[in-house]
Design a protein around this motif. Sequence first.
Motif, mmCIF file in Angstrom:
data_model
loop_
_atom_site.group_PDB
_atom_site.id
_atom_site.type_symbol
_atom_site.label_atom_id
_atom_site.label_comp_id
_atom_site.label_asym_id
_atom_site.label_seq_id
_atom_site.Cartn_x
_atom_site.Cartn_y
_atom_site.Cartn_z
ATOM 1 N N PRO A 20 0.833 -1.214 0.000
ATOM 2 C CA PRO A 20 0.000 0.000 0.000
ATOM 3 C C PRO A 20 0.862 1.256 0.000
ATOM 4 C CG PRO A 20 -0.809 -1.592 1.601
ATOM 5 C CD PRO A 20 0.513 -2.102 1.122
ATOM 6 N N ARG A 21 0.481 2.231 -0.851
ATOM 7 C CA ARG A 21 1.283 3.441 -0.968
ATOM 8 C C ARG A 21 0.608 4.548 -0.161
ATOM 9 N NH1 ARG A 21 2.944 4.902 -6.696
ATOM 10 N NH2 ARG A 21 5.009 5.169 -5.819
ATOM 11 N N VAL A 22 0.618 4.403 1.156
ATOM 12 C CA VAL A 22 -0.012 5.379 2.028
ATOM 13 C C VAL A 22 0.918 6.565 2.214
ATOM 14 C CG1 VAL A 22 -1.503 3.737 3.191
ATOM 15 C CG2 VAL A 22 0.810 4.071 4.030
ATOM 16 N N PRO A 23 0.437 7.717 2.736
ATOM 17 C CA PRO A 23 1.202 8.948 2.688
ATOM 18 C C PRO A 23 2.597 8.861 3.297
ATOM 19 C CG PRO A 23 -1.038 9.407 3.351
ATOM 20 C CD PRO A 23 -0.903 7.927 3.285
ATOM 21 N N TYR A 24 2.739 8.178 4.428
ATOM 22 C CA TYR A 24 4.047 8.165 5.058
ATOM 23 C C TYR A 24 5.001 7.198 4.379
ATOM 24 C CZ TYR A 24 1.718 4.348 7.584
ATOM 25 O OH TYR A 24 1.014 3.226 7.906
ATOM 26 N N ARG A 25 4.570 6.533 3.281
ATOM 27 C CA ARG A 25 5.467 5.738 2.451
ATOM 28 C C ARG A 25 5.744 6.444 1.124
ATOM 29 N NH1 ARG A 25 8.595 2.646 4.655
ATOM 30 N NH2 ARG A 25 8.715 1.251 2.853
ATOM 31 N N LEU A 26 5.191 7.600 0.932
ATOM 32 C CA LEU A 26 5.492 8.431 -0.220
ATOM 33 C C LEU A 26 6.320 9.625 0.245
ATOM 34 C CD1 LEU A 26 2.081 8.448 -2.118
ATOM 35 C CD2 LEU A 26 4.111 7.103 -2.657
ATOM 36 N N PHE A 27 7.131 10.152 -0.645
ATOM 37 C CA PHE A 27 8.053 11.220 -0.282
ATOM 38 C C PHE A 27 7.943 12.338 -1.308
ATOM 39 C CE2 PHE A 27 9.510 7.333 1.558
ATOM 40 C CZ PHE A 27 10.048 7.677 2.789
ATOM 41 N N ALA A 28 7.912 13.567 -0.815
ATOM 42 C CA ALA A 28 7.679 14.717 -1.681
ATOM 43 C C ALA A 28 8.848 15.692 -1.617
ATOM 44 C CB ALA A 28 6.391 15.433 -1.271
ATOM 45 N N LEU A 29 9.144 16.278 -2.765
ATOM 46 C CA LEU A 29 10.068 17.397 -2.882
ATOM 47 C C LEU A 29 9.352 18.504 -3.646
ATOM 48 C CD1 LEU A 29 13.347 15.549 -3.991
ATOM 49 C CD2 LEU A 29 12.772 16.329 -1.682
ATOM 50 N N LYS A 30 9.732 19.759 -3.394
ATOM 51 C CA LYS A 30 9.096 20.877 -4.090
ATOM 52 C C LYS A 30 10.097 22.004 -4.276
ATOM 53 C CE LYS A 30 5.589 24.503 -3.552
ATOM 54 N NZ LYS A 30 6.590 25.603 -3.468
ATOM 55 N N ASP A 31 9.986 22.672 -5.412
ATOM 56 C CA ASP A 31 10.697 23.919 -5.657
ATOM 57 C C ASP A 31 9.804 24.802 -6.512
ATOM 58 O OD1 ASP A 31 13.133 25.664 -5.690
ATOM 59 O OD2 ASP A 31 12.980 25.271 -7.845
ATOM 60 N N ARG A 32 9.311 25.882 -5.898
ATOM 61 C CA ARG A 32 8.414 26.811 -6.577
ATOM 62 C C ARG A 32 7.203 26.075 -7.145
ATOM 63 N NH1 ARG A 32 13.695 28.011 -7.020
ATOM 64 N NH2 ARG A 32 14.344 30.094 -6.405
#
Length: 717
Positions: A20-32
């Motif tokens: 299961p790909r629940v939120p705490y097993r997904l990772f986010a990066l952001k720039d603008r």
Amino acid sequence: MDDLAPTPLTAGEQGETGEPRVPYRLFALKDRDTFLVADAFGDVLGAADGLFHDDTRLLSRLRLLIGGKPPALLSASVSQDNVFFTSHSTNQTVQSLGGSSAPHGAIHIERKRFLWSERLYERLRFVNYSRDMVILPVILEYDADFHDMFEVRGSKRKARGRVLPAELNGRSVHFAYQGLDELRRDSVIAFSEPPGRLTPQRAEFMFMLTPDTHFDLYLEVGPVPDHPPTRERWRAAAARARLDMRGRRRRGARLKSSGRLFNDWLEKSRADLALLTTEFATGPYPYAGIPWFSTPFGRDAIITAWQVLWIEPRLAKGVLAYLAEHQAEEVSAFRDSAPGKIMHETRKGEMTALGELPFGRYYGGVDTTPLFVALACAYAERTGDLTFIDDLWEALQAAVAWIEHFGDSDGDGLIDYARGADTGLSNQNWKDSEDSVFHADGKFPDGPIAVVEVQGYAFAAFRGMADLARRRGETDNAERWAAKAEHLRKTVEERFWMEDKGFYAMAIDGHGQPCRVRGSNPGHLLFCGLPSPERAAKVAQTLLSNVFHNGFGVRTLAEGEPRFNPMSYHNGSVWPHDTAICAMGLARYGHRDGVVRMTSGLFETAAHYEMRLPELFCGFPRQPGEPPVAYPVACLPQAWAAGSAFMMLQACLGITVDGWAGEIRIQEPRLPIGIDSLSIENLGVGDKLTDVSFEHVGRHVTVQAGRRSTVPILTRC
């Protein structure tokens, strides 16, 4: 939260490993305006993940295979400053032709990546820990579907543009899409080494690794072709990304406590806010959350700015300036707009550009306009910056005019809503899912609907504008707005109060009948200071009881009410920002011990999510030794969840800054459970910076100013 509420992933959307790909097993990066969501392996598999820019997915697949097999995961993390994602894995057994096989665990694989200037930079490092030379077959699968964010979220389209044939160029693949909006969108994947075989969906490499050596492969993905990836490009861009983030994290006062984990929570929350904040010409603006809401939202940004107003007022200034610049000027049923109304959300994707959905610039939020005015008044009180208020005054007057003339659609004195078109939001308060407002029999009310918390926001807006008008010498306006605030207060007390329940009704429907349901909404009334002390005490007691407080936070709906479901989006789940607003409301009426309890619950929740608070989590009762239950598709990170840490702490400390008087006021301070001392450094008061420290001495909390402080501190313990 906003526009279309996301729903949990089905089994088919879980990822190819079946995990299961629940939120705490997904990772986010952001720039603008660029962000990336991938799993712990660093893979993008085309569910709700991908590389997005301006609400379009530029990378829908990126998967690493070693010898035709996925690697075995060791660990994955995002750095404390949110700049780097790192995944550690190892190989499964690899059989090689012409070289030694690599047994399981012989090769260490590190994937390290970051975003900078609309580009993804990634380094794949392969280290041979075996005693033999290994010929390592490496495959990268990739694709770009150019789906609009709303397509990714489940919206169906009658027609799409044309995906152009991929162009191969030695060590790069160029994808392109010609949209129905006549815009061409491009995505280029490039490698530092030429693959042995390159196709439109796959690059195959063969690396020779001698014992105890490593090999680096660099990868870049961006909207335009650039120079080939190299170690030097990777290091230079990484240094710029980290330096930029360091500057954003250092804004505002610094907080440090005696608790190491509590400090980690504060620092991660600050880093999340820095990650989500984008610089506009009008100043800094926090985007709502990743992945669904990485774009400017009105309500979310206002509340986020309010949460950190006491330590960093410049964020509120940037939010107010941006929203004033995008204030509505015309009536549009499709966009739910009217002159003076403040924007709910803006999008840049193809579907909104074509008018398939109204969210390109959408105004369907009944609460955003009074919140805008109330935040401006709170900003003025915090800073004493009357010059900025003078610049904003025309926008504030237009917003108040909307509240007075358009907000009260049926003339009953309450601020209400009814969507202008079927494409808009059916509910337009912060609980904007279609089933969040209802009667005690579970039936949905006819509109227009007046939800209780919006009356509190309007009350705060009128009262704050009356004060600003007095300071500007506008006596008539001051008296008129003060009278409107008092009339609204009396109307709410008369029409929403349920004496038999000791609580306020959730809403009044279009027939003037109350929705006699207990939601967390009245906690926002306490935040605005509308209820009488006697009624506020009853509301506080109920919010702190087990029907609302599940041990981690305040449920959006009391247990036992119709439609209660702890797994729902708004009908029994826990939203950290909602809990924080309720906590500030409790603090306003002196219920400081309850605030300390709430703070402890949210802190312990953050500890279960690697020191991050998600957008929301399920409202099941807390069980000994068990973590809070995740809501599968919650945004993480999310701005007003991150900002909740600072509002909770302010509620505990009882601290406010009076910008008009140039002084700090502290009333009945408490420290969070387990914290013996806490310091605030470089707290801005006017043009001065000061330090304040809090410390447990016996059963009391003492307050002390910094040695060089010249700012008066008024304390009532």
